[in-house]
Scaffold this active site. Sequence first.
Site, PDB file in Angstrom:
ATOM      1  N   TYR A 142       0.816  -1.214   0.000  1.00 57.86           N
ATOM      2  CA  TYR A 142       0.000   0.000   0.000  1.00 57.86           C
ATOM      3  C   TYR A 142       0.852   1.267   0.000  1.00 57.86           C
ATOM      4  O   TYR A 142       0.410   2.320  -0.426  1.00 57.86           O
ATOM      5  CB  TYR A 142      -0.912   0.027   1.234  1.00 57.86           C
ATOM      6  CG  TYR A 142      -2.254  -0.632   1.047  1.00 57.86           C
ATOM      7  CD1 TYR A 142      -2.350  -1.953   0.626  1.00 57.86           C
ATOM      8  CD2 TYR A 142      -3.432   0.055   1.317  1.00 57.86           C
ATOM      9  CE1 TYR A 142      -3.576  -2.560   0.477  1.00 57.86           C
ATOM     10  CE2 TYR A 142      -4.671  -0.540   1.166  1.00 57.86           C
ATOM     11  CZ  TYR A 142      -4.737  -1.854   0.748  1.00 57.86           C
ATOM     12  OH  TYR A 142      -5.963  -2.441   0.604  1.00 57.86           O
ATOM     13  N   LYS A 192       3.304 -15.225   1.888  1.00 61.78           N
ATOM     14  CA  LYS A 192       3.647 -16.155   0.815  1.00 61.78           C
ATOM     15  C   LYS A 192       5.171 -16.280   0.736  1.00 61.78           C
ATOM     16  O   LYS A 192       5.816 -15.760  -0.180  1.00 61.78           O
ATOM     17  CB  LYS A 192       3.010 -15.728  -0.514  1.00 61.78           C
ATOM     18  CG  LYS A 192       1.561 -16.235  -0.587  1.00 61.78           C
ATOM     19  CD  LYS A 192       0.872 -16.069  -1.906  1.00 61.78           C
ATOM     20  CE  LYS A 192       1.464 -16.847  -3.042  1.00 61.78           C
ATOM     21  NZ  LYS A 192       1.075 -18.281  -3.034  1.00 61.78           N
ATOM     22  N   ASP A 224      -2.682 -17.931   0.407  1.00 60.46           N
ATOM     23  CA  ASP A 224      -3.713 -18.512  -0.469  1.00 60.46           C
ATOM     24  C   ASP A 224      -4.351 -19.729   0.198  1.00 60.46           C
ATOM     25  O   ASP A 224      -5.575 -19.879   0.209  1.00 60.46           O
ATOM     26  CB  ASP A 224      -3.139 -18.857  -1.861  1.00 60.46           C
ATOM     27  CG  ASP A 224      -1.894 -19.739  -1.804  1.00 60.46           C
ATOM     28  OD1 ASP A 224      -1.292 -19.870  -0.712  1.00 60.46           O
ATOM     29  OD2 ASP A 224      -1.528 -20.301  -2.852  1.00 60.46           O
ATOM     30  N   ASP A 248      -6.293  -7.223   3.836  1.00 55.45           N
ATOM     31  CA  ASP A 248      -7.445  -6.590   3.197  1.00 55.45           C
ATOM     32  C   ASP A 248      -8.353  -7.666   2.607  1.00 55.45           C
ATOM     33  O   ASP A 248      -9.571  -7.665   2.824  1.00 55.45           O
ATOM     34  CB  ASP A 248      -6.944  -5.628   2.107  1.00 55.45           C
ATOM     35  CG  ASP A 248      -8.070  -4.840   1.468  1.00 55.45           C
ATOM     36  OD1 ASP A 248      -8.988  -4.413   2.187  1.00 55.45           O
ATOM     37  OD2 ASP A 248      -8.032  -4.658   0.237  1.00 55.45           O
ATOM     38  N   ASP A 252     -12.086  -9.376   4.236  1.00 59.34           N
ATOM     39  CA  ASP A 252     -13.372  -9.355   3.532  1.00 59.34           C
ATOM     40  C   ASP A 252     -13.958 -10.762   3.456  1.00 59.34           C
ATOM     41  O   ASP A 252     -15.162 -10.954   3.626  1.00 59.34           O
ATOM     42  CB  ASP A 252     -13.214  -8.795   2.101  1.00 59.34           C
ATOM     43  CG  ASP A 252     -13.533  -7.312   2.019  1.00 59.34           C
ATOM     44  OD1 ASP A 252     -13.356  -6.613   3.045  1.00 59.34           O
ATOM     45  OD2 ASP A 252     -13.960  -6.842   0.945  1.00 59.34           O
TER      46      ASP A 252
HETATM   47  C1  IPM Z   1     -10.419  -1.472   3.943  1.00 59.14           C
HETATM   48  C2  IPM Z   1     -10.680  -0.796   2.624  1.00 59.14           C
HETATM   49  C3  IPM Z   1      -9.561   0.190   2.349  1.00 59.14           C
HETATM   50  C4  IPM Z   1      -8.296  -0.595   2.147  1.00 59.14           C
HETATM   51  C5  IPM Z   1      -9.803   1.157   1.191  1.00 59.14           C
HETATM   52  C6  IPM Z   1     -11.098   1.918   1.344  1.00 59.14           C
HETATM   53  C7  IPM Z   1      -8.657   2.107   1.031  1.00 59.14           C
HETATM   54  O1  IPM Z   1     -10.854  -1.742   1.631  1.00 59.14           O
HETATM   55  O2  IPM Z   1     -10.281  -0.774   4.955  1.00 59.14           O
HETATM   56  O3  IPM Z   1     -10.366  -2.699   3.963  1.00 59.14           O
HETATM   57  O4  IPM Z   1      -8.011  -1.088   1.045  1.00 59.14           O
HETATM   58  O5  IPM Z   1      -7.551  -0.736   3.122  1.00 59.14           O
HETATM   59 MG    MG Z   2     -10.896  -3.762   2.343  1.00 58.91          MG
END
Ligand code: IPM
Ligand code: MG
Length: 367
Positions: A142, A192, A224, A248, A252
Amino acid sequence: MSNPSLLILPGDGIGPEVMAEVRRVIDWFGDKRGLKFDVSEDLVGGCAYDAHGTPLTDETMAKAQEADAVLLGAVGGPKYDVLDFSVKPERGLLRLRKEMDLYANLRPAQCFDALADFSSLKKDVVAGLDIVIVRELTSGIYFGEPRGIIEEGNERVGINTQRYTESEIDRVARSAFELAMRRNKKLCSMEKANVMESGILWREVVTEVGKEYPEVELSHMYADAGAMQLCRWPKQFDVIVTDNLFGDLLSDAAAMLTGSLGMLPSASLGAPMTNGRPKALYEPVHGSAPDIAGQGKANPIACILSFAMALRYSFDKGDEATRLEQAIEKVLADGYRTADLLGEEGKQPVSTSEMGTAILEALDAGL
Ligand code: IPM
Ligand code: MG
């Protein structure tokens, strides 16, 4: 003594709607539990760009540095897709994370009993799930240099750099081990190392730190394979520690195990300030959901649970955090559902503010 300060940054999309419910909860704790905060509000993301031409002004950044805790809603929306990368709403959030040096991002994935049927996975896979992903938040791909889009010969090349120093890995590993010590003493580190040097170093440093925590059972997994195991049998995990990008993605995926992204809070923590509190920003894992913004459909629970995390991690009020979490559990058990939690059943959902009211009533009932 003055009250602790809370800076509230509702942001874009559904951010302001869900944050309005958090403010009612904050007021409840002030009125009924004597927990007073000095609350101030400011802009971040697209709304800050609209007002000031930048997703985060220096003044707001300075306020965030001063605050005892920052509570953020969500940033972004299609309206801002056309903006230059440097002023996109997300840059405001990333600047907060970077300049406050919030290196440890705690993302719990907890499946409330009342919602176990709602996950896309089988009920026995997710019922009772309670894991935390610790995502490194201020380094890795990032932020690594070099980055950019450059000309090379007669074409363009997009460049990002995965980069981790030993000390960056060391400090987030420590946060994860400390958390594991307070929980079930199991930590799985994901990278990884089979293809990335940064992954090799990650594994070495985490292993080294682990020697200081002999009680914690440490394991390593390629990220993975970790993604696959999260979907196959997530209850094998307690705490997972991983880098910024893998975190990230994995968070999710973990979020969906619980049924809805609308349920998940997060805490981003940095080093202790002079008052002993960690630098901290709390935000829901979900985004700004522009498709449902302004319609009273959003689920405020992730944002309210983020405030519960603030009570626990910034203000040492674990009991009050539990009180709030239990109120939410009760409301869900009583059948209150925002639209995101309804699935195909075709029942009538409650609105954002009706969900907020139900939570306040449950808090009252628990007094
Ligand atoms: C998160 C989001 C952020 C990230 C975005 C909005 C920059 O997806 O907090 O998971 O990628 O970190
Ligand atoms: Mg995210």
